[in-house]
Design a protein around this motif. Structure first.
Motif, PDB file in Angstrom:
ATOM      1  N   LEU A 220       4.443   9.981  -6.932  1.00 30.17           N
ATOM      2  CA  LEU A 220       5.529  10.209  -7.877  1.00 30.17           C
ATOM      3  C   LEU A 220       4.986  10.541  -9.272  1.00 30.17           C
ATOM      4  O   LEU A 220       5.442  11.495  -9.912  1.00 30.17           O
ATOM      5  CB  LEU A 220       6.439   8.971  -7.932  1.00 30.17           C
ATOM      6  CG  LEU A 220       7.734   9.104  -8.712  1.00 30.17           C
ATOM      7  CD1 LEU A 220       8.637  10.150  -8.062  1.00 30.17           C
ATOM      8  CD2 LEU A 220       8.439   7.759  -8.771  1.00 30.17           C
ATOM      9  N   VAL A 221       3.996   9.801  -9.723  1.00 32.28           N
ATOM     10  CA  VAL A 221       3.386  10.057 -11.032  1.00 32.28           C
ATOM     11  C   VAL A 221       2.684  11.421 -11.029  1.00 32.28           C
ATOM     12  O   VAL A 221       2.769  12.173 -12.002  1.00 32.28           O
ATOM     13  CB  VAL A 221       2.402   8.923 -11.414  1.00 32.28           C
ATOM     14  CG1 VAL A 221       1.538   9.302 -12.611  1.00 32.28           C
ATOM     15  CG2 VAL A 221       3.161   7.636 -11.695  1.00 32.28           C
ATOM     16  N   ALA A 222       2.027  11.756  -9.945  1.00 32.87           N
ATOM     17  CA  ALA A 222       1.351  13.058  -9.841  1.00 32.87           C
ATOM     18  C   ALA A 222       2.367  14.196  -9.906  1.00 32.87           C
ATOM     19  O   ALA A 222       2.154  15.188 -10.614  1.00 32.87           O
ATOM     20  CB  ALA A 222       0.537  13.138  -8.552  1.00 32.87           C
ATOM     21  N   PHE A 223       3.492  14.071  -9.185  1.00 33.49           N
ATOM     22  CA  PHE A 223       4.527  15.098  -9.242  1.00 33.49           C
ATOM     23  C   PHE A 223       5.107  15.217 -10.650  1.00 33.49           C
ATOM     24  O   PHE A 223       5.367  16.321 -11.135  1.00 33.49           O
ATOM     25  CB  PHE A 223       5.647  14.828  -8.227  1.00 33.49           C
ATOM     26  CG  PHE A 223       5.363  15.360  -6.863  1.00 33.49           C
ATOM     27  CD1 PHE A 223       5.168  16.721  -6.665  1.00 33.49           C
ATOM     28  CD2 PHE A 223       5.303  14.510  -5.766  1.00 33.49           C
ATOM     29  CE1 PHE A 223       4.908  17.229  -5.398  1.00 33.49           C
ATOM     30  CE2 PHE A 223       5.041  15.009  -4.500  1.00 33.49           C
ATOM     31  CZ  PHE A 223       4.841  16.365  -4.317  1.00 33.49           C
ATOM     32  N   TYR A 224       5.314  14.072 -11.302  1.00 36.79           N
ATOM     33  CA  TYR A 224       5.832  14.104 -12.665  1.00 36.79           C
ATOM     34  C   TYR A 224       4.836  14.828 -13.585  1.00 36.79           C
ATOM     35  O   TYR A 224       5.223  15.667 -14.389  1.00 36.79           O
ATOM     36  CB  TYR A 224       6.091  12.683 -13.185  1.00 36.79           C
ATOM     37  CG  TYR A 224       6.511  12.693 -14.634  1.00 36.79           C
ATOM     38  CD1 TYR A 224       7.794  13.060 -15.000  1.00 36.79           C
ATOM     39  CD2 TYR A 224       5.603  12.371 -15.642  1.00 36.79           C
ATOM     40  CE1 TYR A 224       8.178  13.100 -16.325  1.00 36.79           C
ATOM     41  CE2 TYR A 224       5.973  12.408 -16.974  1.00 36.79           C
ATOM     42  CZ  TYR A 224       7.261  12.770 -17.311  1.00 36.79           C
ATOM     43  OH  TYR A 224       7.624  12.816 -18.630  1.00 36.79           O
ATOM     44  N   GLY A 225       3.560  14.499 -13.445  1.00 34.92           N
ATOM     45  CA  GLY A 225       2.518  15.133 -14.264  1.00 34.92           C
ATOM     46  C   GLY A 225       2.467  16.634 -14.050  1.00 34.92           C
ATOM     47  O   GLY A 225       2.366  17.403 -15.014  1.00 34.92           O
ATOM     48  N   VAL A 226       2.569  17.064 -12.808  1.00 32.95           N
ATOM     49  CA  VAL A 226       2.566  18.500 -12.510  1.00 32.95           C
ATOM     50  C   VAL A 226       3.816  19.151 -13.102  1.00 32.95           C
ATOM     51  O   VAL A 226       3.746  20.248 -13.681  1.00 32.95           O
ATOM     52  CB  VAL A 226       2.481  18.739 -10.979  1.00 32.95           C
ATOM     53  CG1 VAL A 226       2.778  20.186 -10.633  1.00 32.95           C
ATOM     54  CG2 VAL A 226       1.114  18.326 -10.461  1.00 32.95           C
ATOM     55  N   GLY A 227       4.941  18.481 -13.003  1.00 30.14           N
ATOM     56  CA  GLY A 227       6.181  19.019 -13.570  1.00 30.14           C
ATOM     57  C   GLY A 227       6.093  19.181 -15.092  1.00 30.14           C
ATOM     58  O   GLY A 227       6.496  20.209 -15.642  1.00 30.14           O
TER      59      GLY A 227
ATOM     60  N   LEU B  40       0.835  -1.204   0.000  1.00 31.72           N
ATOM     61  CA  LEU B  40       0.000   0.000   0.000  1.00 31.72           C
ATOM     62  C   LEU B  40       0.871   1.256   0.000  1.00 31.72           C
ATOM     63  O   LEU B  40       0.611   2.197  -0.763  1.00 31.72           O
ATOM     64  CB  LEU B  40      -0.931   0.001   1.217  1.00 31.72           C
ATOM     65  CG  LEU B  40      -1.887   1.189   1.323  1.00 31.72           C
ATOM     66  CD1 LEU B  40      -2.836   1.212   0.132  1.00 31.72           C
ATOM     67  CD2 LEU B  40      -2.645   1.136   2.622  1.00 31.72           C
ATOM     68  N   TYR B  41       1.919   1.279   0.841  1.00 30.51           N
ATOM     69  CA  TYR B  41       2.828   2.428   0.866  1.00 30.51           C
ATOM     70  C   TYR B  41       3.555   2.584  -0.480  1.00 30.51           C
ATOM     71  O   TYR B  41       3.769   3.690  -0.963  1.00 30.51           O
ATOM     72  CB  TYR B  41       3.848   2.303   1.996  1.00 30.51           C
ATOM     73  CG  TYR B  41       3.270   2.558   3.371  1.00 30.51           C
ATOM     74  CD1 TYR B  41       2.375   3.595   3.591  1.00 30.51           C
ATOM     75  CD2 TYR B  41       3.645   1.769   4.446  1.00 30.51           C
ATOM     76  CE1 TYR B  41       1.862   3.831   4.850  1.00 30.51           C
ATOM     77  CE2 TYR B  41       3.133   1.997   5.725  1.00 30.51           C
ATOM     78  CZ  TYR B  41       2.240   3.037   5.906  1.00 30.51           C
ATOM     79  OH  TYR B  41       1.743   3.258   7.149  1.00 30.51           O
ATOM     80  N   GLY B  42       3.945   1.465  -1.034  1.00 35.71           N
ATOM     81  CA  GLY B  42       4.602   1.485  -2.342  1.00 35.71           C
ATOM     82  C   GLY B  42       3.680   2.031  -3.415  1.00 35.71           C
ATOM     83  O   GLY B  42       4.090   2.826  -4.271  1.00 35.71           O
ATOM     84  N   LEU B  43       2.421   1.644  -3.363  1.00 40.40           N
ATOM     85  CA  LEU B  43       1.426   2.115  -4.332  1.00 40.40           C
ATOM     86  C   LEU B  43       1.154   3.607  -4.139  1.00 40.40           C
ATOM     87  O   LEU B  43       1.086   4.357  -5.119  1.00 40.40           O
ATOM     88  CB  LEU B  43       0.130   1.316  -4.168  1.00 40.40           C
ATOM     89  CG  LEU B  43      -0.812   1.295  -5.343  1.00 40.40           C
ATOM     90  CD1 LEU B  43      -0.148   0.814  -6.603  1.00 40.40           C
ATOM     91  CD2 LEU B  43      -2.019   0.430  -5.020  1.00 40.40           C
ATOM     92  N   ILE B  44       1.032   4.053  -2.923  1.00 37.32           N
ATOM     93  CA  ILE B  44       0.816   5.476  -2.629  1.00 37.32           C
ATOM     94  C   ILE B  44       2.028   6.283  -3.110  1.00 37.32           C
ATOM     95  O   ILE B  44       1.882   7.337  -3.720  1.00 37.32           O
ATOM     96  CB  ILE B  44       0.554   5.701  -1.123  1.00 37.32           C
ATOM     97  CG1 ILE B  44      -0.811   5.132  -0.746  1.00 37.32           C
ATOM     98  CG2 ILE B  44       0.627   7.183  -0.764  1.00 37.32           C
ATOM     99  CD1 ILE B  44      -1.086   5.118   0.744  1.00 37.32           C
ATOM    100  N   PHE B  45       3.231   5.763  -2.821  1.00 31.41           N
ATOM    101  CA  PHE B  45       4.442   6.447  -3.265  1.00 31.41           C
ATOM    102  C   PHE B  45       4.478   6.565  -4.789  1.00 31.41           C
ATOM    103  O   PHE B  45       4.824   7.612  -5.339  1.00 31.41           O
ATOM    104  CB  PHE B  45       5.689   5.696  -2.757  1.00 31.41           C
ATOM    105  CG  PHE B  45       6.972   6.293  -3.229  1.00 31.41           C
ATOM    106  CD1 PHE B  45       7.452   7.477  -2.692  1.00 31.41           C
ATOM    107  CD2 PHE B  45       7.715   5.678  -4.245  1.00 31.41           C
ATOM    108  CE1 PHE B  45       8.637   8.042  -3.123  1.00 31.41           C
ATOM    109  CE2 PHE B  45       8.893   6.240  -4.691  1.00 31.41           C
ATOM    110  CZ  PHE B  45       9.354   7.415  -4.134  1.00 31.41           C
ATOM    111  N   LEU B  46       4.095   5.520  -5.482  1.00 25.03           N
ATOM    112  CA  LEU B  46       4.078   5.519  -6.940  1.00 25.03           C
ATOM    113  C   LEU B  46       3.059   6.518  -7.483  1.00 25.03           C
ATOM    114  O   LEU B  46       3.359   7.266  -8.428  1.00 25.03           O
ATOM    115  CB  LEU B  46       3.771   4.110  -7.463  1.00 25.03           C
ATOM    116  CG  LEU B  46       3.874   3.910  -8.963  1.00 25.03           C
ATOM    117  CD1 LEU B  46       5.280   4.199  -9.440  1.00 25.03           C
ATOM    118  CD2 LEU B  46       3.470   2.493  -9.329  1.00 25.03           C
ATOM    119  N   VAL B  47       1.878   6.572  -6.892  1.00 22.83           N
ATOM    120  CA  VAL B  47       0.848   7.525  -7.321  1.00 22.83           C
ATOM    121  C   VAL B  47       1.327   8.963  -7.095  1.00 22.83           C
ATOM    122  O   VAL B  47       1.155   9.829  -7.967  1.00 22.83           O
ATOM    123  CB  VAL B  47      -0.491   7.256  -6.587  1.00 22.83           C
ATOM    124  CG1 VAL B  47      -1.473   8.395  -6.778  1.00 22.83           C
ATOM    125  CG2 VAL B  47      -1.098   5.942  -7.050  1.00 22.83           C
TER     126      VAL B  47
END
Length: 184
Positions: free
Chosen positions: A13-20, A4-11
């Motif tokens: 990370l993807v959100a930060f990449y998308g915002v960037g 669950l923590y790994g999945l949250i971290f991945l989401v």
């Protein structure tokens, strides 16, 4: 729990990449608009100079009415263009009309020696150089922006957020593409 923590971290990370990526698209889009503004300023300087040039040539070659009308018509069309593609076409017409105006001026040695005409001609040459520099900057910025829009995975974010490719600004004057004639 670790999954669950790994999945949250991945989401996250993807959100930060998308915002960037989104912020980079906004930045490049703004740079493209700013670069176009630079071209627009130089073109307005050119449009303001052209009537003075036409009036100076008119004083010597009043019977060349069609040439003067073509320059004025092309100038007005270029001033009223609203898109990059429209501006590009109008600039091509204006460049051809100015080439014809200079051909008329070549027929009058006393005009070519006129101080006012020479000053206007030099000023127009300087403005043309500034337009070329502005066009290079615009096209370089447009290139970077279009590459980001076309590249994976940023193209996914560009598509979702409705960013569209920008058009290049290229003036196609056939006389510039011809090989120069050198005669001795």
């Amino acid at each position: 729990m670790v999954v669950l923590y790994g999945l949250i971290f991945l989401v996250v990370l993807v959100a930060f990449y998308g915002v960037g990526v989104y912020n980079r698209l906004v930045k490049l889009s703004t740079l493209v608009a700013e670069a176009w503004s630079g071209i627009d300023v130089q073109l307005k300087k050119r449009y303001n100079l052209i009537p003075n040039l036409v009036e100076t040539v008119k004083g010597y070659a009043s019977h060349e009415k069609e040439t003067f009308e073509n320059v004025t018509k092309a100038r007005n069309q270029a001033q009223n263009a609203t898109t990059v593609e429209g501006q590009q076409g109008a600039e091509n017409q204006l460049n051809r009309a100015l080439i014809n105006l200079y051909a008329v001026a070549e027929q009058y040695p006393e005009l070519k020696a006129n101080e006012n005409f020479l000053s206007l001609q030099n000023e127009l040459s300087d403005i043309e150089s500034d337009i070329e520099k502005s066009r290079r900057y615009y096209n370089g910025t447009t290139r970077d922006y279009n590459i980001l829009i076309d590249s994976f995975p940023s193209n996914l974010i560009a598509g979702i957020t409705n960013f569209k490719k920008a058009a290049y600004f290229e003036i196609d004057v056939e006389a510039e593409r011809e090989n120069p004639q050198v005669k001795f």
